[in-house]
Design a protein around this motif. Sequence first.
Motif, PDB file in Angstrom:
ATOM      1  N   CYS A   5      37.742  33.897  25.597  1.00 42.11           N
ATOM      2  CA  CYS A   5      37.907  35.132  24.837  1.00 42.11           C
ATOM      3  C   CYS A   5      38.352  34.798  23.412  1.00 42.11           C
ATOM      4  CB  CYS A   5      38.938  36.031  25.506  1.00 42.11           C
ATOM      5  SG  CYS A   5      38.483  36.506  27.186  1.00 42.11           S
ATOM      6  N   THR A   6      37.968  35.671  22.499  1.00 36.30           N
ATOM      7  CA  THR A   6      38.359  35.472  21.103  1.00 36.30           C
ATOM      8  C   THR A   6      39.380  36.499  20.637  1.00 36.30           C
ATOM      9  OG1 THR A   6      36.450  36.776  20.371  1.00 36.30           O
ATOM     10  CG2 THR A   6      36.173  34.377  20.495  1.00 36.30           C
ATOM     11  N   LEU A   8      42.691  39.365  22.141  1.00 39.78           N
ATOM     12  CA  LEU A   8      43.541  39.821  23.235  1.00 39.78           C
ATOM     13  C   LEU A   8      42.850  40.953  23.992  1.00 39.78           C
ATOM     14  CD1 LEU A   8      46.190  39.680  24.790  1.00 39.78           C
ATOM     15  CD2 LEU A   8      47.213  41.165  23.044  1.00 39.78           C
ATOM     16  N   GLU A   9      42.137  41.799  23.284  1.00 36.85           N
ATOM     17  CA  GLU A   9      41.410  42.899  23.928  1.00 36.85           C
ATOM     18  C   GLU A   9      40.397  42.369  24.945  1.00 36.85           C
ATOM     19  OE1 GLU A   9      40.468  46.644  25.080  1.00 36.85           O
ATOM     20  OE2 GLU A   9      42.136  46.055  23.789  1.00 36.85           O
ATOM     21  N   GLN A  10      39.692  41.312  24.599  1.00 36.76           N
ATOM     22  CA  GLN A  10      38.738  40.710  25.543  1.00 36.76           C
ATOM     23  C   GLN A  10      39.457  40.157  26.767  1.00 36.76           C
ATOM     24  OE1 GLN A  10      36.744  37.828  23.073  1.00 36.76           O
ATOM     25  NE2 GLN A  10      35.004  39.198  22.690  1.00 36.76           N
ATOM     26  N   VAL A  11      40.605  39.537  26.539  1.00 37.59           N
ATOM     27  CA  VAL A  11      41.394  39.023  27.658  1.00 37.59           C
ATOM     28  C   VAL A  11      41.761  40.176  28.589  1.00 37.59           C
ATOM     29  CG1 VAL A  11      43.620  37.999  28.295  1.00 37.59           C
ATOM     30  CG2 VAL A  11      42.309  37.037  26.389  1.00 37.59           C
ATOM     31  N   ARG A  12      42.253  41.266  28.010  1.00 34.36           N
ATOM     32  CA  ARG A  12      42.676  42.413  28.819  1.00 34.36           C
ATOM     33  C   ARG A  12      41.507  43.056  29.543  1.00 34.36           C
ATOM     34  NH1 ARG A  12      47.135  44.691  24.506  1.00 34.36           N
ATOM     35  NH2 ARG A  12      48.786  43.257  25.164  1.00 34.36           N
ATOM     36  N   GLU A  13      40.363  43.164  28.904  1.00 32.03           N
ATOM     37  CA  GLU A  13      39.174  43.723  29.551  1.00 32.03           C
ATOM     38  C   GLU A  13      38.771  42.873  30.754  1.00 32.03           C
ATOM     39  OE1 GLU A  13      36.207  43.963  26.482  1.00 32.03           O
ATOM     40  OE2 GLU A  13      37.172  45.677  25.503  1.00 32.03           O
ATOM     41  N   ASN A  14      38.837  41.565  30.608  1.00 36.79           N
ATOM     42  CA  ASN A  14      38.487  40.684  31.722  1.00 36.79           C
ATOM     43  C   ASN A  14      39.511  40.765  32.842  1.00 36.79           C
ATOM     44  OD1 ASN A  14      35.946  38.963  31.302  1.00 36.79           O
ATOM     45  ND2 ASN A  14      36.898  38.969  29.284  1.00 36.79           N
ATOM     46  N   ILE A  15      40.783  40.865  32.500  1.00 37.74           N
ATOM     47  CA  ILE A  15      41.814  41.034  33.531  1.00 37.74           C
ATOM     48  C   ILE A  15      41.606  42.356  34.262  1.00 37.74           C
ATOM     49  CG2 ILE A  15      44.294  41.447  33.886  1.00 37.74           C
ATOM     50  CD1 ILE A  15      44.770  39.255  31.736  1.00 37.74           C
ATOM     51  N   ASP A  16      41.305  43.432  33.535  1.00 36.20           N
ATOM     52  CA  ASP A  16      41.042  44.732  34.168  1.00 36.20           C
ATOM     53  C   ASP A  16      39.836  44.647  35.107  1.00 36.20           C
ATOM     54  OD1 ASP A  16      43.184  45.813  32.800  1.00 36.20           O
ATOM     55  OD2 ASP A  16      41.953  46.860  31.313  1.00 36.20           O
ATOM     56  N   ARG A  17      38.797  43.946  34.680  1.00 35.31           N
ATOM     57  CA  ARG A  17      37.600  43.773  35.519  1.00 35.31           C
ATOM     58  C   ARG A  17      37.965  43.027  36.799  1.00 35.31           C
ATOM     59  NH1 ARG A  17      34.679  39.354  36.019  1.00 35.31           N
ATOM     60  NH2 ARG A  17      35.531  38.403  34.129  1.00 35.31           N
ATOM     61  N   LEU A  18      38.747  41.975  36.662  1.00 41.62           N
ATOM     62  CA  LEU A  18      39.169  41.218  37.843  1.00 41.62           C
ATOM     63  C   LEU A  18      40.078  42.040  38.749  1.00 41.62           C
ATOM     64  CD1 LEU A  18      39.753  37.747  36.200  1.00 41.62           C
ATOM     65  CD2 LEU A  18      37.936  38.378  37.783  1.00 41.62           C
ATOM     66  N   ASP A  19      40.963  42.838  38.153  1.00 47.42           N
ATOM     67  CA  ASP A  19      41.845  43.689  38.965  1.00 47.42           C
ATOM     68  C   ASP A  19      41.042  44.645  39.834  1.00 47.42           C
ATOM     69  OD1 ASP A  19      44.161  42.464  38.095  1.00 47.42           O
ATOM     70  OD2 ASP A  19      44.617  43.997  36.586  1.00 47.42           O
ATOM     71  N   ARG A  20      39.968  45.205  39.291  1.00 48.71           N
ATOM     72  CA  ARG A  20      39.117  46.090  40.100  1.00 48.71           C
ATOM     73  C   ARG A  20      38.534  45.333  41.289  1.00 48.71           C
ATOM     74  NH1 ARG A  20      37.998  47.942  34.991  1.00 48.71           N
ATOM     75  NH2 ARG A  20      36.149  46.663  34.742  1.00 48.71           N
ATOM     76  N   GLN A  21      38.094  44.106  41.051  1.00 50.22           N
ATOM     77  CA  GLN A  21      37.529  43.300  42.133  1.00 50.22           C
ATOM     78  C   GLN A  21      38.603  42.926  43.153  1.00 50.22           C
ATOM     79  OE1 GLN A  21      35.656  39.958  40.217  1.00 50.22           O
ATOM     80  NE2 GLN A  21      34.063  41.210  39.273  1.00 50.22           N
ATOM     81  N   ILE A  22      39.791  42.556  42.674  1.00 48.11           N
ATOM     82  CA  ILE A  22      40.875  42.161  43.569  1.00 48.11           C
ATOM     83  C   ILE A  22      41.294  43.340  44.450  1.00 48.11           C
ATOM     84  CG2 ILE A  22      43.319  41.499  43.644  1.00 48.11           C
ATOM     85  CD1 ILE A  22      42.680  39.752  41.094  1.00 48.11           C
ATOM     86  N   VAL A  23      41.425  44.532  43.864  1.00 46.94           N
ATOM     87  CA  VAL A  23      41.826  45.703  44.659  1.00 46.94           C
ATOM     88  C   VAL A  23      40.751  46.040  45.687  1.00 46.94           C
ATOM     89  CG1 VAL A  23      42.383  48.166  44.561  1.00 46.94           C
ATOM     90  CG2 VAL A  23      43.413  46.590  42.916  1.00 46.94           C
TER      91      VAL A  23
END
Length: 100
Positions: A5-6, A8-23
């Motif tokens: 990621c370049t 912080l917003e990209q980092v957060r978007e990817n974490i949010d995407r992973l959180d959806r998958q984890i849940v």
Amino acid sequence: MAVTCTTLEQVRENIDRLDRQIVALLAERGSFVSQAARFKKDSDGVKAPQRVEQVINKVRELSHTLGANPDVTEQVYRAMISAFIQQELAEHAALTQPTT
């Protein structure tokens, strides 16, 4: 494989995407936990400390293989398993209560 990621917003978007998958995976795992309650004879079978340690050993090995931190993985799994055991104990108790 994680993307680089370049911002912080990209980092957060990817974490949010992973959180959806984890849940979603937690929900799927929870449905199997619910099914397992039907096959266990008593609360000791639900708690199954030997099985817990077997799972912990397995995920620690997976962590090494997949490049995750094994200590973090173990802590997350112990917390998750503990929560699922509480869920399963409640479901097992409901299944074994005599109906009136």
